[in-house]
Design an enzyme around this catalytic site. Structure first.
Site, PDB file in Angstrom:
ATOM      1  N   GLU A 156      17.198  46.668 -71.604  1.00  0.00           N
ATOM      2  CA  GLU A 156      18.020  45.492 -71.926  1.00  0.00           C
ATOM      3  C   GLU A 156      19.119  45.283 -70.881  1.00  0.00           C
ATOM      4  O   GLU A 156      19.394  44.162 -70.452  1.00  0.00           O
ATOM      5  CB  GLU A 156      18.645  45.651 -73.312  1.00  0.00           C
ATOM      6  CG  GLU A 156      17.622  45.652 -74.441  1.00  0.00           C
ATOM      7  CD  GLU A 156      18.230  46.180 -75.729  1.00  0.00           C
ATOM      8  OE1 GLU A 156      18.952  45.418 -76.380  1.00  0.00           O
ATOM      9  OE2 GLU A 156      18.013  47.358 -76.070  1.00  0.00           O
ATOM     10  N   HIS A 189       2.043  32.126 -71.171  1.00  0.00           N
ATOM     11  CA  HIS A 189       2.868  31.613 -72.286  1.00  0.00           C
ATOM     12  C   HIS A 189       3.128  32.700 -73.337  1.00  0.00           C
ATOM     13  O   HIS A 189       3.378  32.392 -74.500  1.00  0.00           O
ATOM     14  CB  HIS A 189       2.231  30.403 -72.972  1.00  0.00           C
ATOM     15  CG  HIS A 189       1.700  29.366 -72.036  1.00  0.00           C
ATOM     16  ND1 HIS A 189       2.404  28.247 -71.668  1.00  0.00           N
ATOM     17  CD2 HIS A 189       0.512  29.297 -71.353  1.00  0.00           C
ATOM     18  CE1 HIS A 189       1.680  27.518 -70.821  1.00  0.00           C
ATOM     19  NE2 HIS A 189       0.536  28.145 -70.602  1.00  0.00           N
ATOM     20  N   SER A 224      20.339  54.420 -83.068  1.00  0.00           N
ATOM     21  CA  SER A 224      21.305  53.579 -83.772  1.00  0.00           C
ATOM     22  C   SER A 224      22.189  54.472 -84.620  1.00  0.00           C
ATOM     23  O   SER A 224      21.734  55.477 -85.161  1.00  0.00           O
ATOM     24  CB  SER A 224      20.560  52.582 -84.654  1.00  0.00           C
ATOM     25  OG  SER A 224      21.404  52.145 -85.695  1.00  0.00           O
ATOM     26  N   LYS A 280      15.592  54.120 -85.429  1.00  0.00           N
ATOM     27  CA  LYS A 280      15.626  53.284 -84.233  1.00  0.00           C
ATOM     28  C   LYS A 280      15.554  54.064 -82.929  1.00  0.00           C
ATOM     29  O   LYS A 280      16.105  55.142 -82.797  1.00  0.00           O
ATOM     30  CB  LYS A 280      16.908  52.453 -84.227  1.00  0.00           C
ATOM     31  CG  LYS A 280      16.937  51.415 -85.316  1.00  0.00           C
ATOM     32  CD  LYS A 280      16.226  50.160 -84.908  1.00  0.00           C
ATOM     33  CE  LYS A 280      17.180  49.300 -84.131  1.00  0.00           C
ATOM     34  NZ  LYS A 280      16.739  47.944 -84.010  1.00  0.00           N
TER      35      LYS A 280
END
Ligand code: ARG
Length: 467
Positions: free
Chosen positions: A299, A165, A286, A292
């Site tokens: 992704e 979980h 970024s 970043k």
């Protein structure tokens, strides 16, 4: 003829009974050359095998077969050099190649199509292509498994939290977590192997649908093209695309597995987790936030299943309810499979790179493994083993100890013996020996468990099997 007359002329390859040519929109919807040109090498290979067989069977002359064989090699080199002009009015790769061949060698070129049809031609071309993709997936998966095994070896006894979980469950080893993916990708690999084995029958010679009256030798063409045998039913041969569906199904399951590790990398590389550092090679910056380092490759890999499963659903939907045998609907099979295969291979390569280059953050993993009452099960097991308590009762007692620690804002090993005994009087200080994460993982010696010795056995088994 003027350009306009040319476009109105009936198709030179099949237009015998046609008085006028197709509407421009008909040409556009009918043509597959824009995408099936990717099958050129398979198409030429299939035609060369077919022509050689026709000559061996005395159906065409050796001279014709030789002219065809050489002509096809010239076409191949024209295509590979970018010197070939693909024509939409010639519909597809089959007619484009044959038409160019006939332009070059004349009469002999027109004999190539004896005893076959585009229906068995496309079936064999596409099978050859999908078979190559199975091979590419198998080697891509082998490389990926090796990358996970190297990570597992380096961190066979490195502890990290195991989750259910996405909540801390029990300490596990990094090696064990890496080897979980080796099992998944090994099953994926065997799915491609199975699919390849099943699809490795040659449909060439099924002709349009019924077979042919020419004395062809389908065993010879099957062998020449590396198939195990010819397909046994001509109707089935030209009308099924289950081999492509099996490839897509295997690709979808594999992409699902890729998406799961991709998601773990997204989570693990976040500032909140810091379980891994991804290399600069697999991340992006970024344009506005200088700090970043985004896990874009992970992704994208998480997303790839979307289009691969989409292709699978598309092809199932295309094939559903088609009466035997070939229908033009089936021309819609290729773009789906091309796109799925391209993205799968790219995904496997990207994941292999990311896994090879990622750096486990040992200390962060250890700290995380020790927090969140991760050794509560070890405590309960101790109560069972040492005090003879039934497991259900031990579970309850441990739950009370967790609640006590949580209230005090500490973890289980930080409870004093007195605090422990306030919950259950028979607890002794021996209990503290089972509350450490190393002890916890070392004790999980059951077959397939997370103990480093078990993990090393699995690593050795896989290394031997991949060697
Ligand atoms: N371009 C066609 C396809 O991809 C080739 C087979 C065409 N057969 C036919 N009878 N029109 O399916």
């Amino acid at each position: 003829m003027s350009d306009q007359d040319q476009s109105k002329a009936a198709n030179q390859m099949w237009g015998g009974r046609f008085a006028e040519g197709p509407d421009a929109i008909m040409t556009a919807i009918n043509a597959s050359i824009g995408f099936d040109k990717r099958l050129y090498a398979q198409d030429i290979r299939g035609s060369r095998a077919h022509a050689a067989m026709l000559a061996a069977q005395g159906i065409i002359t050796d001279n014709d077969a030789q002219a065809i064989g050489e002509g096809l090699l010239t076409v191949l080199s024209e295509i590979e050099r970018g010197a070939f002009e693909f024509k939409t009015e010639l519909e597809d790769i089959h007619l484009n190649v044959e038409s160019r061949l006939t332009d070059m060698i004349g009469e002999a070129g027109k004999r190539l199509h004896t005893g076959r049809s585009r229906n068995d031609q496309v079936a064999v071309d596409f099978r050859l292509w999908v078979r190559d993709q199975c091979d590419a997936a198998i080697s891509g998966l082998t490389a990926l498994m090796q990358a996970f095994i190297s990570q597992a070896e380096a961190g066979a006894d490195m502890v990290m939290p195991g989750f259910t979980h996405l909540q801390t469950a029990q300490p596990v080893t990094w090696g064990h977590h890496m080897m979980a993916y080796v099992e998944m990708f090994a099953r994926d690999r065997s799915r491609f192997e199975d699919a390849r084995r099943r699809m490795n029958e040659c449909p060439l010679g099924a002709a349009a649908l019924a077979g042919t009256s020419f004395p062809i030798d389908r065993h010879a063409t099957a062998a020449a093209l590396g198939f195990d045998r010819p397909t046994a039913n001509s109707l089935d041969s030209v009308s099924d695309r289950d081999f492509a569906l099996e490839f897509l199904a295997a690709a979808s399951i594999c992409a699902m597995h890729l998406s799961r590790f991709a998601e773990e990398l997204v989570i693990w590389s976040s500032a909140q987790f810091r379980f891994v550092r991804l290399s600069d090679k697999w991340t992006t910056g970024s344009s506005i936030m200088p700090q970043k380092k985004n896990p874009d490759a992970a992704e994208l890999l998480r997303a790839k299943l979307g289009r691969i499963l989409g292709a699978t659903v598309a092809l199932f939907t295309i094939m559903k309810g088609l009466a035997l045998t070939y229908s033009k609907d089936m021309q819609e099979d290729k773009e789906q499979v091309f796109d799925a295969a391209d993205n799968l291979m790219l995904g496997l390569a990207a994941m292999t790179g990311m896994v090879s280059d990622m750096a486990a953050q040992t200390e962060n993993l250890r700290i995380a493994a020790a927090s969140g009452f991760s050794t509560a099960t070890d405590l309960a097991d101790w109560l069972v083993r040492r005090l003879g308590m039934p497991f259900r009762e031990a579970h309850h007692v441990t739950g009370a100890l967790v609640a006590l620690a949580e209230k005090a804002g500490i973890d289980l090993p930080d409870l004093s013996l007195a605090q422990m005994q306030s919950v259950h009087a028979e607890i002794t200080d021996e209990v503290f020996t089972v509350l450490g994460v190393e002890n916890s993982v070392n004790s999980r010696l059951s077959y397939g468990g997370t103990a480093p010795v078990r993990v090393r056995e699995q690593i050795a088994r896989w290394k031997a099997s991949l060697a």
